[in-house]
Design an enzyme around this catalytic site. Sequence first.
Site, PDB file in Angstrom:
ATOM      1  N   GLU A   1      -2.327   5.011  13.085  1.00 15.99           N
ATOM      2  CA  GLU A   1      -1.919   6.252  12.415  1.00 15.99           C
ATOM      3  C   GLU A   1      -2.119   7.440  13.360  1.00 15.99           C
ATOM      4  OE1 GLU A   1      -3.717   6.812   8.569  1.00 15.99           O
ATOM      5  OE2 GLU A   1      -2.355   8.459   8.054  1.00 15.99           O
TER       6      GLU A   1
ATOM      7  N   CYS B   1       0.812  -1.217   0.000  1.00 10.53           N
ATOM      8  CA  CYS B   1       0.000   0.000   0.000  1.00 10.53           C
ATOM      9  C   CYS B   1       0.846   1.267   0.000  1.00 10.53           C
ATOM     10  CB  CYS B   1      -0.938  -0.005   1.193  1.00 10.53           C
ATOM     11  SG  CYS B   1      -1.654  -1.618   1.503  1.00 10.53           S
TER      12      CYS B   1
ATOM     13  N   LYS C   1      -9.556   7.904   0.833  1.00 11.13           N
ATOM     14  CA  LYS C   1     -10.103   6.547   0.727  1.00 11.13           C
ATOM     15  C   LYS C   1     -11.564   6.481   1.168  1.00 11.13           C
ATOM     16  CE  LYS C   1      -5.600   4.275   1.275  1.00 11.13           C
ATOM     17  NZ  LYS C   1      -4.680   5.342   1.756  1.00 11.13           N
TER      18      LYS C   1
ATOM     19  N   HIS D   1      -9.653   1.916  -1.144  1.00 11.62           N
ATOM     20  CA  HIS D   1      -8.203   1.713  -1.044  1.00 11.62           C
ATOM     21  C   HIS D   1      -7.702   1.124  -2.358  1.00 11.62           C
ATOM     22  CE1 HIS D   1      -4.270   1.077   0.250  1.00 11.62           C
ATOM     23  NE2 HIS D   1      -4.443   0.413   1.376  1.00 11.62           N
TER      24      HIS D   1
ATOM     25  N   PHE E   1       1.039  -2.957   3.880  1.00 14.12           N
ATOM     26  CA  PHE E   1       0.801  -4.297   4.358  1.00 14.12           C
ATOM     27  C   PHE E   1       2.114  -5.056   4.153  1.00 14.12           C
ATOM     28  CE2 PHE E   1      -1.599  -8.309   3.649  1.00 14.12           C
ATOM     29  CZ  PHE E   1      -2.545  -8.157   4.646  1.00 14.12           C
TER      30      PHE E   1
ATOM     31  N   HIS F   1      -3.198   8.123   5.503  1.00 18.16           N
ATOM     32  CA  HIS F   1      -3.335   6.795   4.912  1.00 18.16           C
ATOM     33  C   HIS F   1      -4.799   6.364   5.101  1.00 18.16           C
ATOM     34  CE1 HIS F   1      -2.064   3.075   3.222  1.00 18.16           C
ATOM     35  NE2 HIS F   1      -2.259   2.359   4.302  1.00 18.16           N
TER      36      HIS F   1
END
Lengths: 426, 394
Positions: A327, A176, A348, A353, A412, A316
């Site tokens: 986060e 990601c 997102k 995503h 990830f 993110h």
Amino acid sequence: MASYTDKAGRPIVVVTGAGMVTSLGQGKQDNWAKLIAGKSGIHRITRFPIDGLRTTIAGTVDFLAESGRSAPDLSEELASLAAAEAIAESGIGSKGNFPGPLFCAVPPIEIEWPQRRVLAQESAANGPITYDDLLRAAEAGTHEAWHERFLYGSIADHLADKFGTRGQPISLSTACASGNTSIQLGIEAIRRGDCEAALSIATDGSVTAEALIRFSLLSALSTNNENPEAASRPFSKNRDGFIIAEGAGALVLESLEHAMARGAEIIGVLEGVGEMADSFHRTRSSPDAKPVIGCMRAALTDAGVTADDIDYINAHGTSTPENDRMEFTGMSAVFGERIGSIPLSSNKSMIGHTLTAAAAIEAVISLLTIRNGRIPPTINYEIPDPAIPLDVVPNVARDTQVNRVMSNSFGFGGQNVCLLLTGEPA
Amino acid sequence: MSDRRDVWITGIGLVSSLGEGLEAHWTALATPAKPAVDETTYAPYVLHPLAKIDFDQQIPKRGDQRQMEPWQRIGTYAAGLALDSAGLKGNKEILATTDMVVAAGGGERDQTVDGAILTDIEKQPNPEVFLSEQLQSNLRPTLFLAQLSNLLAGNISIVHGVTGSSRTFMGEESSGTDAVRIGWSRIAAGTSEIALVGGAYNAERRDMLLLFALKSVALHAPWAPVLVDPKGVPTGSAGAFLVLESPEHAMARGAKPIAKLSGVWSERAKRGEPGAIEALVDEMIRTAKGDVSEGTAILSAACGAPEPTSAEVAAISRAGLPVRSVTDRVGHSLEAQMPVALALAALAVSKGKLFAPLEGETLEEAFDGTLTRAIVTGVGHWRGEGVALVERVD
């Protein structure tokens, strides 16, 4: 006259062209209009049957004539559209002649079910099908084109041919965070003096039934299926997973000197980039958020600025319970008390995503945010999570001057990259 | 650029069909019998299977091993060997600043699940719904983690604690060249002090053979040397990682260089144009060689596919230097092939000797002089031309 080098004496790297495709549409103009209007591109999946699936929604790109081909086919088309937009805006080089290397983030690629099924049928096996049967059918040589199509390097290779980039293109993945890595490699190459320009692309058109099921089996996806547009809820108390989606982002990077010499319009500066890997777990981030803190601080240090200089954070913000909490923890450590009052938002919430493509798309949106003085909202923010009090620019876009953006991406697999962007050279 | 620093190789981790570690490889290379090949298990294909490895030695937690598929285990193991070799194992402070560039493929299917689905799917009233049901019930959730390209790097971070930075390149042979090139470039330019670069490949997979089979480029048994008569890609399981380091950083911690990595070049010939590969590889070898021929050999990482390897052979024949085929010894490990060849090149240069020629590989001639430089060449089976130069540090 402005200096061509930054505080550290390195060539200043600017963006002179940007392009994007998401489930909301093709091109910056269309996407921007919808993003600031708080529109969602998430919808019910029609590409494959959803019977029995735990998650039935996604942000697939379905409006292209050829949507629904193999993942590398669609990924390549999305990348090509985004890159064409970026190069046209930049006016760099000439048609089919881009004066620099290509760094291209691509999704996982492998032979897919339609091809396996054809080979299995052609093998005319009498008993149970095995890979030996598929191998026998493949050796008949009637599907040679699939070899190239399902090589990891083929998307970037075709793009290198189409846009005439220089040398061997680099195909890459940091999951990601891939989009930011593709930009980072371009920044580094220009700073080293290896080149004066670079094309950074990140693309993902890989929403197949199997890809969705794989993420679903890891319990990573939202199951808020009833109302697709309201499913992605970054930083909300009732968030329950991310929405898998598709898209592409592309940036033309140049040294400031190169851009000025050819009279190009500068649409933003890539001021700093930082990265740090996580050694905690394959799917979970370190609970103390140390790697993402280190990554954000590394970006600030690289740019020679402090946390106080950041006006807006393009988060993110995946909408998974864990990411958004982690986060917040990371940002709280970096920004201190100020974190509750810095505007931040998650794109997102609207486009889902886009995985490999996410960071590049978010970099393009960050540049649009600076240029327009408008922050796209975090939509579906109806129930704030009291554990993570943030100004997420809830539900409605906000007009405000933004000079410097931090854009976060956490992969990830533990790969984190943070990018700092400004509007004009310091 | 004139202000570039030297880049030392201070650690090497290598596993292949010949064993693990530099000394085991040196011993095996000194006695050039027929390489370790398996001509029956994957018939009609021939491949170089991984030597027996005790993975516990570098991946002590069984839980970690279970979360990986073989290609990731091979790579994580080789990375551990490299860190050991460089004297960095467990040095948290340095590992936290070590940059990592990994060349990786991915995949590794559950071939039993795939086979069962393919056996029944065409009999179903709704094949796509059947496919989804089967995948949902039968795929191991963690198999996904073993499929993702960037999870080899992720596993190296988890098992060995390398966290300075982490990037994964894909794109078959060229990704291995570029992984080394980017790690090298950053150190040479002074923006990185130490980097772990390399890759891994598991050849013992019918799903990967399938990709080659579509273009009929996987070598069929019997095994044969690749330079004299390239008939196909003899894939080999292997993993190789190099620790690259600035001389300042290495000296400060008392580390000795195995060799110097003096340059890495990655290019892309227009494969459709006659003579394009040859011309490009010619030029790259000339650049790497410079004015010095003495003590210099070429180690070829040729893929074995007919056209690209014929072009590579034409170019290296013209260079007038002693030649050895890395691929004949350990097979072709795709993304990992350039790192594997560089590991053997650095080993030979550090020994000051070139290993013995292989019978039947007519391009290989005896060389008894002192070896001080090795040029590694590799032309990808589909795309990508790579060259690198390794030199002795005196």
